[in-house]
Design an enzyme around this catalytic site. Structure first.
Site, PDB file in Angstrom:
ATOM      1  N   CYS A 153     -13.038  10.683 -22.563  1.00  8.82           N
ATOM      2  CA  CYS A 153     -14.327  10.709 -21.864  1.00  8.82           C
ATOM      3  C   CYS A 153     -14.359  12.185 -21.236  1.00  8.82           C
ATOM      4  O   CYS A 153     -15.293  13.056 -21.684  1.00  8.82           O
ATOM      5  CB  CYS A 153     -14.747   9.375 -21.069  1.00  8.82           C
ATOM      6  SG  CYS A 153     -13.480   9.074 -19.914  1.00  8.82           S
TER       7      CYS A 153
HETATM    8  N1  LIG Z   1     -13.992   2.997 -20.485  1.00 10.13           N
HETATM    9  C1  LIG Z   1     -14.326   4.119 -20.807  1.00 10.13           C
HETATM   10  O1  LIG Z   1     -15.071   4.867 -20.373  1.00 10.13           O
HETATM   11  C2  LIG Z   1     -13.316   4.953 -21.989  1.00 10.13           C
HETATM   12  C3  LIG Z   1     -13.999   5.933 -22.337  1.00 10.13           C
HETATM   13  C4  LIG Z   1     -13.086   6.533 -23.607  1.00 10.13           C
HETATM   14  C5  LIG Z   1     -11.869   5.982 -23.725  1.00 10.13           C
HETATM   15  N2  LIG Z   1     -11.607   4.784 -23.324  1.00 10.13           N
HETATM   16  C6  LIG Z   1     -10.222   4.207 -23.932  1.00 10.13           C
HETATM   17  O2  LIG Z   1     -10.822   3.186 -24.725  1.00 10.13           O
HETATM   18  C7  LIG Z   1      -9.910   2.192 -24.593  1.00 10.13           C
HETATM   19  C8  LIG Z   1     -10.719   0.835 -24.346  1.00 10.13           C
HETATM   20  O3  LIG Z   1     -11.043   1.077 -22.857  1.00 10.13           O
HETATM   21  P1  LIG Z   1     -11.852  -0.146 -22.028  1.00 10.13           P
HETATM   22  O4  LIG Z   1     -12.241   0.602 -20.816  1.00 10.13           O
HETATM   23  O5  LIG Z   1     -12.902  -0.583 -22.952  1.00 10.13           O
HETATM   24  O6  LIG Z   1     -10.836  -1.110 -21.810  1.00 10.13           O
HETATM   25  P2  LIG Z   1     -11.002  -2.544 -21.245  1.00 10.13           P
HETATM   26  O7  LIG Z   1     -12.328  -2.700 -20.700  1.00 10.13           O
HETATM   27  O8  LIG Z   1      -9.904  -2.718 -20.163  1.00 10.13           O
HETATM   28  O9  LIG Z   1     -10.762  -3.747 -22.538  1.00 10.13           O
HETATM   29  C9  LIG Z   1      -9.419  -3.488 -23.114  1.00 10.13           C
HETATM   30  C10 LIG Z   1      -9.614  -4.268 -24.268  1.00 10.13           C
HETATM   31  O10 LIG Z   1      -8.464  -4.348 -25.058  1.00 10.13           O
HETATM   32  C11 LIG Z   1      -7.816  -5.499 -25.338  1.00 10.13           C
HETATM   33  N3  LIG Z   1      -6.453  -5.844 -25.259  1.00 10.13           N
HETATM   34  C12 LIG Z   1      -5.526  -5.274 -24.131  1.00 10.13           C
HETATM   35  N4  LIG Z   1      -4.374  -5.092 -24.624  1.00 10.13           N
HETATM   36  C13 LIG Z   1      -4.230  -5.504 -25.825  1.00 10.13           C
HETATM   37  C14 LIG Z   1      -3.149  -5.647 -26.565  1.00 10.13           C
HETATM   38  N5  LIG Z   1      -2.163  -5.281 -26.258  1.00 10.13           N
HETATM   39  N6  LIG Z   1      -3.389  -5.703 -27.983  1.00 10.13           N
HETATM   40  C15 LIG Z   1      -4.750  -6.077 -28.281  1.00 10.13           C
HETATM   41  N7  LIG Z   1      -5.963  -6.016 -27.567  1.00 10.13           N
HETATM   42  C16 LIG Z   1      -5.603  -5.717 -26.381  1.00 10.13           C
HETATM   43  C17 LIG Z   1      -8.601  -6.755 -24.086  1.00 10.13           C
HETATM   44  O11 LIG Z   1      -9.065  -7.887 -24.536  1.00 10.13           O
HETATM   45  P3  LIG Z   1      -7.557  -9.176 -24.613  1.00 10.13           P
HETATM   46  O12 LIG Z   1      -6.704  -8.708 -23.606  1.00 10.13           O
HETATM   47  O13 LIG Z   1      -8.467 -10.385 -24.478  1.00 10.13           O
HETATM   48  O14 LIG Z   1      -7.125  -9.062 -25.952  1.00 10.13           O
HETATM   49  C18 LIG Z   1     -10.041  -6.061 -23.861  1.00 10.13           C
HETATM   50  O15 LIG Z   1     -10.836  -6.460 -24.827  1.00 10.13           O
HETATM   51  C19 LIG Z   1      -8.851   2.460 -23.515  1.00 10.13           C
HETATM   52  O16 LIG Z   1      -7.653   3.056 -24.383  1.00 10.13           O
HETATM   53  C20 LIG Z   1      -9.419   3.607 -22.830  1.00 10.13           C
HETATM   54  O17 LIG Z   1      -8.827   4.875 -22.328  1.00 10.13           O
HETATM   55  C21 LIG Z   1     -12.237   4.042 -22.463  1.00 10.13           C
END
Ligand SMILES: NC(=O)c1ccc[n+]([C@@H]2O[C@H](COP(=O)([O-])OP(=O)(O)OC[C@H]3O[C@@H](n4cnc5c(N)ncnc54)[C@H](OP(=O)(O)O)[C@@H]3O)[C@@H](O)[C@H]2O)c1
Length: 348
Positions: A153
């Site tokens: 981001c």
């Molecule tokens: N938030 C932002 O603004 C943003 C912006 C750009 C990029 N990102 C990137 O996008 C990714 C997701 O971010 P987020 O903020 O949406 O994260 P989040 O809200 O913490 O959600 C993470 C998701 O991944 C799943 N997960 C966790 N460990 C896993 C594993 N080992 N295998 C399969 N599924 C798994 C979780 O569900 P379960 O544990 O139930 O499987 C959950 O649905 C990250 O890498 C982050 O750095 C985020």
């Protein structure tokens, strides 16, 4: 004539960016979400976890297995780093393409990646063919890609903000400063003390001032744009709000660029970009102007003889994550780049 429909899987559909993928893809004219995964909620109906989607879906969360994902045309990994790269080979072998929202496929230097992410890269060969998913920089390569590393981001807001100046060679590349602020959804949905309401509300602070994981990604982008090694200072801040990034960028103009028409430079650079809005000179874009939409809005200012200031705002969950991922999907599947992404912002 019926239009082809892309079957999409979302790994990590209970997280913030996964939920935004669901919301946006629901309105997409040529995509359908067919698989949603969650390890913690496998077997649970999606609308039980997200009552906001009641009446709009019958999907049920499944375990994130490669077999379950094989029937998809594309899989979005909205997961922590390390997950996509561990499954990429099997998924690609099934003929499914990958858009990874984590950092697994963003940084080409595997040693540098390991230093910042604390693990060995699981598939350097696949990384090599992966394309960095910033359409404004790599649109043609994204069209052909099997694997896209969707940008971070902060790197999106910083890179788009500085790109025209760097490409034109107008600034001293060792004077770059990115002063960035993000809402707390940038840290994801998992429970952490630092993002508890009582820790974030009525407070404001910098973090990662000696080096944040997005720094090598930002440097990789800026170096590529400038065609030389740049020196950027990047300091992120946590804002007491849910979503949005405001980045204030500073650079010193080279003497030969002091009289250049920078507003015209930016307007020219972005006039054909559907998701970058160069605002009139003197504007002050705010995060509220891009809330919930796939837009980067920016404005230019001058201070003193040399200093140029660029203000760049995005929604961290949309142009900074899920919207940009769908923009990439559209390119990869030969769809209209703007498909499913033209809804207006939520304001106030
Ligand atoms: N938030 C932002 O603004 C943003 C912006 C750009 C990029 N990102 C990137 O996008 C990714 C997701 O971010 P987020 O903020 O949406 O994260 P989040 O809200 O913490 O959600 C993470 C998701 O991944 C799943 N997960 C966790 N460990 C896993 C594993 N080992 N295998 C399969 N599924 C798994 C979780 O569900 P379960 O544990 O139930 O499987 C959950 O649905 C990250 O890498 C982050 O750095 C985020």
């Amino acid at each position: 004539m019926t239009l082809p429909v892309v079957k999409a899987g979302i790994v990590g559909a209970t997280g913030y960016s996964g939920a935004e993928l669901l919301r946006l893809l629901k309105e997409h004219p040529q995509a359908e979400v067919t698989v949603v995964t969650s390890r913690s909620l496998a077997g649970t109906r999606l609308d039980q976890e997200f009552p906001s989607l009641r009446g709009q879906t019958d999907l049920v969360f499944s375990e994130p297995t490669a077999e379950a994902l094989a029937a998809c045309d594309v899989v979005f990994y909205a997961t922590p780093h390390g997950v996509a790269m561990s499954q990429a080979r099997e998924v690609l072998e099934a003929g499914t393409r990958i858009i990874d929202l984590s950092a697994d496929f963003r940084i080409q230097d595997t040693q540098l990646w390991s230093e910042w992410y604390g693990m060995e890269h699981a598939c350097p060969d696949i990384l090599k063919e992966a394309v960095y998913g910033l359409p404004e920089m790599y649109r043609d390569d994204i069209r052909k890609a099997r694997v896209v590393g969707n940008p971070g981001c902060y790197p999106t807001a910083v890179t788009l903000g500085l790109a025209p100046l760097l490409k034109a060679g107008f600034v001293d590349v060792d004077t770059l400063i990115a002063d960035s602020k993000s809402g707390a959804s940038g840290a994801g949905r998992g429970a952490k003390v630092g993002t508890l309401f009582c820790e974030v509300a009525e407070d404001f602070k910098a973090y990662g001032a000696t080096g944040h994981r997005h720094l090598p990604e930002i440097a990789q982008n800026l170096d590529a744009l400038a065609g030389t090694e740049t020196d950027v200072t990047f300091v992120p801040h946590l804002l007491p709000m849910v979503r949005g990034i405001e980045t204030t960028l500073y650079a010193n103009l080279k003497s030969e660029a002091l009289d250049a028409d920078l507003q015209a430079l930016y307007e020219q650079a972005y006039c054909d970009e559907p998701f970058v809005d160069m605002m009139p000179a003197g504007s002050h874009p705010s995060t509220g102007m891009v809330r919930g939409i796939n837009q980067c809005r920016m404005a230019l200012h001058r201070q003193g003889p040399k200093r140029v200031i660029v203000l760049s705002v995005i929604d961290n969950l949309i142009k900074g994550a899920s919207g940009q991922a769908i923009q990439n999907m559209n390119l990869m599947f030969g769809l209209d780049e703007t498909a499913g992404l033209m809804a207006g912002p939520v304001w106030p």
